[in-house]
Design a protein around this motif. Structure first.
Motif: not given
Length: 249
Positions: A98-107, A131-141, A157-162, A192-193
């Motif tokens: 289980v993880f928790m994350a916050i938004l900080s400076d665009g990430e 990055p926000m765009y490729c993680t479940g946490l970032g997308k939920a925010i 935010t360029p949507l760079v493929p990871l 993301n991974e």
């Protein structure tokens, strides 16, 4: 290596903290042994951005923007502490990391992680940024941010493929975010991974704004088999944490 101008800004804040009635530019320059010309430009910039306020006799004091930042900082620390028990219970219920994350400076920044004894290896650690765009946490925010703020963030935010699963088309990504908002949670299918599947839901503060997100992460096959079970316990947990933050749905 420290940046000279940044250090000077911090020293101005620390000086004015001890002078609640304020100081003028000459007094600030003399107290800190700064050139008066550069002190003028620093103070003027901080005043224009709301980090300093102007009192009588052209004396500068700490400004309202610092109150806002300080309040946000305290909320983040309280959030992490108060969420610890619910996050641990969630891990025990779903038997995944289980993880928790916050938004900080665009990430997004990981502020909590609760491992399960069958956790899979991941690069995500407390304090690390993603990055926000490729993680479940970032997308939920992102899904629950006000649309104007979200659009402004994504415009830069360029949507760079990871991985091969990363969504890189902005229109498709926007449609996904609207879908996540409707269903109340977001997913990350190895974007993301590789091999890591995440389900994430938002946490709200008292004013109704999204403040963080919580995710459950594990191998895709195992997560898919228990998808509804995980979503139920995840969303119950984020509702509890949101209530603890003063949010009343």
């Amino acid at each position: 290596m420290s940046v000279k101008s940044a250090v000077r800004v911090l020293e101005i804040f620390e000086l004015l903290r001890d002078h609640p009635q304020g100081l003028n530019i000459k007094e600030i320059a003399n107290a800190l042994d700064f050139p008066q010309s550069s002190t003028f430009h620093l103070v003027k910039t901080l005043y224009e951005r709301g980090y300093l306020s102007l009192a009588e006799l052209k004396k500068y004091k700490l400004g309202p923007k610092l109150i806002q930042l300080g309040t946000r900082s305290m909320e983040s620390m309280d959030l992490t502490r108060d969420a610890r028990l619910p996050l641990t219970r969630l891990m025990e219920q779903v038997e995944e990391t289980v993880f928790m994350a916050i938004l900080s400076d665009g990430e997004m920044v990981y502020v909590a992680k609760v491992d399960n004894n069958r956790s899979i290896r991941t690069t995500a650690q407390i304090g690390s940024r993603k990055p926000m765009y490729c993680t479940g946490l970032g997308k939920a925010i992102l899904a629950f941010l006000p649309k104007e703020r979200r659009a402004k963030m994504l415009a830069h935010t360029p949507l760079v493929p990871l991985t091969e699963n990363t969504v890189t088309d902005h229109e498709e990504f926007e449609r996904l975010l609207e879908h996540y908002k409707e269903q109340g949670y977001a997913t990350d299918d190895g974007e993301n991974e590789e091999g890591l599947y995440c389900i994430a839901a938002p946490v709200f503060e008292a004013n109704g704004q999204v403040i963080a997100a919580v995710s459950v992460a594990g191998p895709k096959e195992r997560m898919i088999k228990r998808h509804e079970f995980i979503v139920f316990h995840l969303t119950q947990t984020t509702k509890l944490i949101s209530r603890n933050m003063g949010f009343m749905a």
